[in-house]
Enzyme design. Structure first.
Site, PDB file in Angstrom:
ATOM      1  N   TRP A   1      -4.327 -21.924   8.364  1.00 59.22           N
ATOM      2  CA  TRP A   1      -5.728 -21.625   8.611  1.00 59.22           C
ATOM      3  C   TRP A   1      -6.000 -21.006   9.967  1.00 59.22           C
ATOM      4  O   TRP A   1      -7.097 -20.517  10.220  1.00 59.22           O
ATOM      5  CB  TRP A   1      -6.559 -22.921   8.516  1.00 59.22           C
ATOM      6  CG  TRP A   1      -5.935 -24.091   9.215  1.00 59.22           C
ATOM      7  CD1 TRP A   1      -5.194 -25.083   8.638  1.00 59.22           C
ATOM      8  CD2 TRP A   1      -5.953 -24.384  10.626  1.00 59.22           C
ATOM      9  NE1 TRP A   1      -4.758 -25.980   9.596  1.00 59.22           N
ATOM     10  CE2 TRP A   1      -5.217 -25.573  10.829  1.00 59.22           C
ATOM     11  CE3 TRP A   1      -6.533 -23.761  11.733  1.00 59.22           C
ATOM     12  CZ2 TRP A   1      -5.033 -26.150  12.082  1.00 59.22           C
ATOM     13  CZ3 TRP A   1      -6.353 -24.331  12.994  1.00 59.22           C
ATOM     14  CH2 TRP A   1      -5.613 -25.504  13.145  1.00 59.22           C
TER      15      TRP A   1
ATOM     16  N   PRO B   1      -3.829 -19.001   0.454  1.00 59.74           N
ATOM     17  CA  PRO B   1      -4.418 -19.277   1.754  1.00 59.74           C
ATOM     18  C   PRO B   1      -4.660 -20.767   1.931  1.00 59.74           C
ATOM     19  O   PRO B   1      -4.639 -21.536   0.965  1.00 59.74           O
ATOM     20  CB  PRO B   1      -5.736 -18.503   1.706  1.00 59.74           C
ATOM     21  CG  PRO B   1      -6.094 -18.479   0.257  1.00 59.74           C
ATOM     22  CD  PRO B   1      -4.794 -18.393  -0.484  1.00 59.74           C
TER      23      PRO B   1
ATOM     24  N   GLY C   1       3.468 -22.899   8.743  1.00 63.87           N
ATOM     25  CA  GLY C   1       2.715 -24.140   8.868  1.00 63.87           C
ATOM     26  C   GLY C   1       3.503 -25.188   9.628  1.00 63.87           C
ATOM     27  O   GLY C   1       4.394 -24.869  10.423  1.00 63.87           O
TER      28      GLY C   1
ATOM     29  N   GLU D   1       8.288 -20.344   9.042  1.00 59.16           N
ATOM     30  CA  GLU D   1       7.910 -20.373  10.454  1.00 59.16           C
ATOM     31  C   GLU D   1       7.062 -21.616  10.661  1.00 59.16           C
ATOM     32  O   GLU D   1       5.957 -21.721  10.130  1.00 59.16           O
ATOM     33  CB  GLU D   1       7.125 -19.134  10.875  1.00 59.16           C
ATOM     34  CG  GLU D   1       6.901 -19.143  12.384  1.00 59.16           C
ATOM     35  CD  GLU D   1       5.953 -18.090  12.880  1.00 59.16           C
ATOM     36  OE1 GLU D   1       5.065 -18.449  13.692  1.00 59.16           O
ATOM     37  OE2 GLU D   1       6.070 -16.937  12.467  1.00 59.16           O
ATOM     38  N   LEU D   2       7.590 -22.543  11.473  1.00 59.11           N
ATOM     39  CA  LEU D   2       6.995 -23.867  11.537  1.00 59.11           C
ATOM     40  C   LEU D   2       6.427 -24.149  12.935  1.00 59.11           C
ATOM     41  O   LEU D   2       6.071 -23.231  13.656  1.00 59.11           O
ATOM     42  CB  LEU D   2       8.042 -24.902  11.123  1.00 59.11           C
ATOM     43  CG  LEU D   2       8.714 -24.604   9.768  1.00 59.11           C
ATOM     44  CD1 LEU D   2       9.779 -25.633   9.438  1.00 59.11           C
ATOM     45  CD2 LEU D   2       7.680 -24.517   8.651  1.00 59.11           C
TER      46      LEU D   2
ATOM     47  N   CYS E   1       0.818 -20.925  16.884  1.00 57.54           N
ATOM     48  CA  CYS E   1       2.168 -21.501  16.869  1.00 57.54           C
ATOM     49  C   CYS E   1       2.929 -21.163  18.144  1.00 57.54           C
ATOM     50  O   CYS E   1       3.723 -21.968  18.630  1.00 57.54           O
ATOM     51  CB  CYS E   1       2.938 -20.993  15.655  1.00 57.54           C
ATOM     52  SG  CYS E   1       2.294 -21.584  14.073  1.00 57.54           S
TER      53      CYS E   1
ATOM     54  N   GLU F   1       3.366 -31.288  19.192  1.00 57.09           N
ATOM     55  CA  GLU F   1       2.535 -30.087  19.092  1.00 57.09           C
ATOM     56  C   GLU F   1       1.063 -30.487  19.128  1.00 57.09           C
ATOM     57  O   GLU F   1       0.606 -31.281  18.312  1.00 57.09           O
ATOM     58  CB  GLU F   1       2.842 -29.325  17.803  1.00 57.09           C
ATOM     59  CG  GLU F   1       2.123 -27.991  17.714  1.00 57.09           C
ATOM     60  CD  GLU F   1       2.533 -27.184  16.490  1.00 57.09           C
ATOM     61  OE1 GLU F   1       2.598 -25.950  16.585  1.00 57.09           O
ATOM     62  OE2 GLU F   1       2.798 -27.794  15.436  1.00 57.09           O
TER      63      GLU F   1
END
Length: 503
Positions: free
Chosen positions: A143, A168, A216, A238-239, A272, A367
């Protein structure tokens, strides 16, 4: 925000900055995804047959549509995310840059490659490697950048000749439907479809795709990979990240401070590759902190025009940010700015600079994904590198020094997928460079030049004869004479003769 999606229900999407209704969405029935993908598979065959040059023309028309409808897209972005106009303005230009690059390079990148023979006696064969698209690429997007994260991979997959199945975030479903409408309005074929929903929608996309691109959290990425493994479906993930910045004693302190503030507060820290922790050599620590505080105090928080950054996506994200700040303060850190959620409507949290931090605090190890900037004083470069690498994450990093060669040496000691020297986040703009994470930050990469297209393809090797001479000469030919000839040839050309003893 909305409750957990119910199949076929129509839900209101609320602006997290104001609580106003941004629009409505109908959640998809996961059981219907198989039918949708059947249609995509049929359309994909014709899409592949157009060839790279034919697909480039379609993508170029779509890029024109994106440019012409940029204002409409950004208005909807602000409405469903609570972004500032400054943050919303970044997404469409990024897509246009990516589209422009692939339009220019896709024909060459996807052309068959001639390969040389490995041994002289195999020179009678021609070897070519063809890049054939995987029929359906499922793209599961987060998001924080509803436009860019959905299509930065989607454009590449379409360029490669794939159909795309877009999922999405259930928090930001509206811009996806606008983007799909634009694809069709620009005259493109029906090789783009959308699935709206939460967990069950994700599972349906994974179960019906031939390749999955997920962006995410690390926890959700592991679940996506586990489910994809049931059908041996390849994935690119991709985290999460906890990106460090290292400021050496010879750095341009003002530049480093500007970069740290922008890199940590851009999009309210919901990036990210945002700067999530800073290690500063003690010689310039006080100067750096003062410059950071000066810059942060100038920031204006609010949605839409005239603000530097907007709301967080919802109150749950505010709660994570507040927990990290409160934990740090309780353990001895100081909040030089912000530190307390403001009163009034909206999911806002003020830009917060934290000092006297260490790795016992969540703000340095977990994070945050919020507008915080924890800064830690270190005595040496070795200490900075050790602390930067003391993380389960490894997405990207930054090093600041007036000595670029020295900064490059430091960069090569960092355990992450990309390092920016005297800048932050700029690697995201470099489409010829791979963007991917190490450790818990992901598997695989996006972009990387031609590889950004080829990742969505299967390699097909075609071996054909240069001449008919000698064809079939080795079929069931096991006579003593033939075997002797074969052994002699293998010894000569495969270089398996024994080495001479050293004198």
């Amino acid at each position: 925000m909305t409750a957990t999606p119910e199949v076929d229900a129509v839900a209101k999407i609320l602006n997290p900055a104001t609580g106003a209704v941004a629009g409505t969405v109908r959640w998809s029935d996961p059981a219907d995804v198989a039918r949708v993908t059947t249609g995509l598979r049929h359309a994909q065959r014709e899409w592949e047959a157009r060839g790279a040059a034919g697909r480039a023309k379609v993508i170029a028309r779509y890029a024109v549509w994106l440019g012409e409808h940029r204002e409409e897209i950004e208005s909807l972005l602000i409405a469903e995310t609570g972004k500032s106009a400054t943050d919303a303005a970044q997404e469409v230009p990024l897509l246009l840059m990516i589209a422009s690059y692939y339009i220019k390079t896709m024909e060459k990148a996807l052309a068959p490659e001639k390969r040389p023979a490995s041994l002289p006696f195999l020179s009678i064969k021609k070897i070519a490697v063809h890049y054939r698209p995987r029929p359906i690429v499922g793209i599961i997007a987060p998001w924080n950048y509803p436009v860019a994260n959905l299509l930065m991979d989607g454009i590449a997959a379409l360029a490669a000749g794939c159909a795309v199945l877009l999922k999405p975030s259930e928090r930001t479903p509206l811009t996806a439907e606008l983007l799909q409408r634009g694809w069709l309005d620009s005259g493109a074929p029906e090789v783009m479809a959308i699935v709206q929903g939460a967990r069950e929608a994700v599972e349906a996309v994974v179960d019906n795709s031939d390749y999955v691109q997920f962006t995410g959290s690390s926890a959700t990425g592991a679940k996506v990979m586990e489910r994809a493994a049931r059908r041996l479906t390849p994935v690119s993930l991709e985290l999460g990240g906890k990106d460090p910045m290292i400021v050496l004693e010879d750095a341009d302190v003002d530049l480093a401070a500007h970069a740290a503030v922008w890199g940590s507060m851009f999009n309210a820290g919901q990036t990210c590759v945002s700067v999530e922790r800073v290690y500063v050599l003690e010689q310039v620590y006080d100067e750096f902190v003062a410059a950071v505080v000066r810059d942060v105090e100038k920031l204006k928080m609010g949605a839409g025009e005239g603000f530097d950054f907007g709301a967080l996506i919802d109150d749950s994200q505010v709660a994570v940010t507040a927990r990290h700040v409160d934990d740090a303060v309780a353990k001895g850190a100081k909040a030089l700015t912000g530190g307390t959620r403001p009163t009034g409507p909206g999911s806002f949290y003020p830009p917060t600079v934290l000092v006297d931090v260490d790795h016992s605090m969540a703000c340095m190890t977990e994070e945050t994904f919020g507008p915080t900037l924890p800064i830690m004083k270190v005595k040496s470069v070795a200490e900075a590198v050790r602390l930067a690498n003391d993380s389960p994450y490894g997405l990207s990093a930054a090093v600041f020094s007036r000595d670029v060669e020295r900064a490059n040496d430091v960069a090569l000691e960092l355990d992450c997928g990309a390092v920016n020297i005297n800048d932050v986040i700029s690697n995201l703009m470099c489409t010829t460079a791979p963007m991917g994470g190490w450790k818990s930050s992901g598997i695989g990469v996006r972009f990387g030049g031609a590889e950004g297209l080829r990742k969505f393809c299967r390699q097909e090797a075609i071996v054909s004869p240069r001449t008919s001479a000698g064809a079939g000469g080795n079929y069931y030919n096991n006579s003593p004479k033939a075997l002797k000839r074969m052994n002699a040839m293998m010894t000569k050309f495969a270089l398996i003769r024994p080495r001479r003893a050293a004198k």
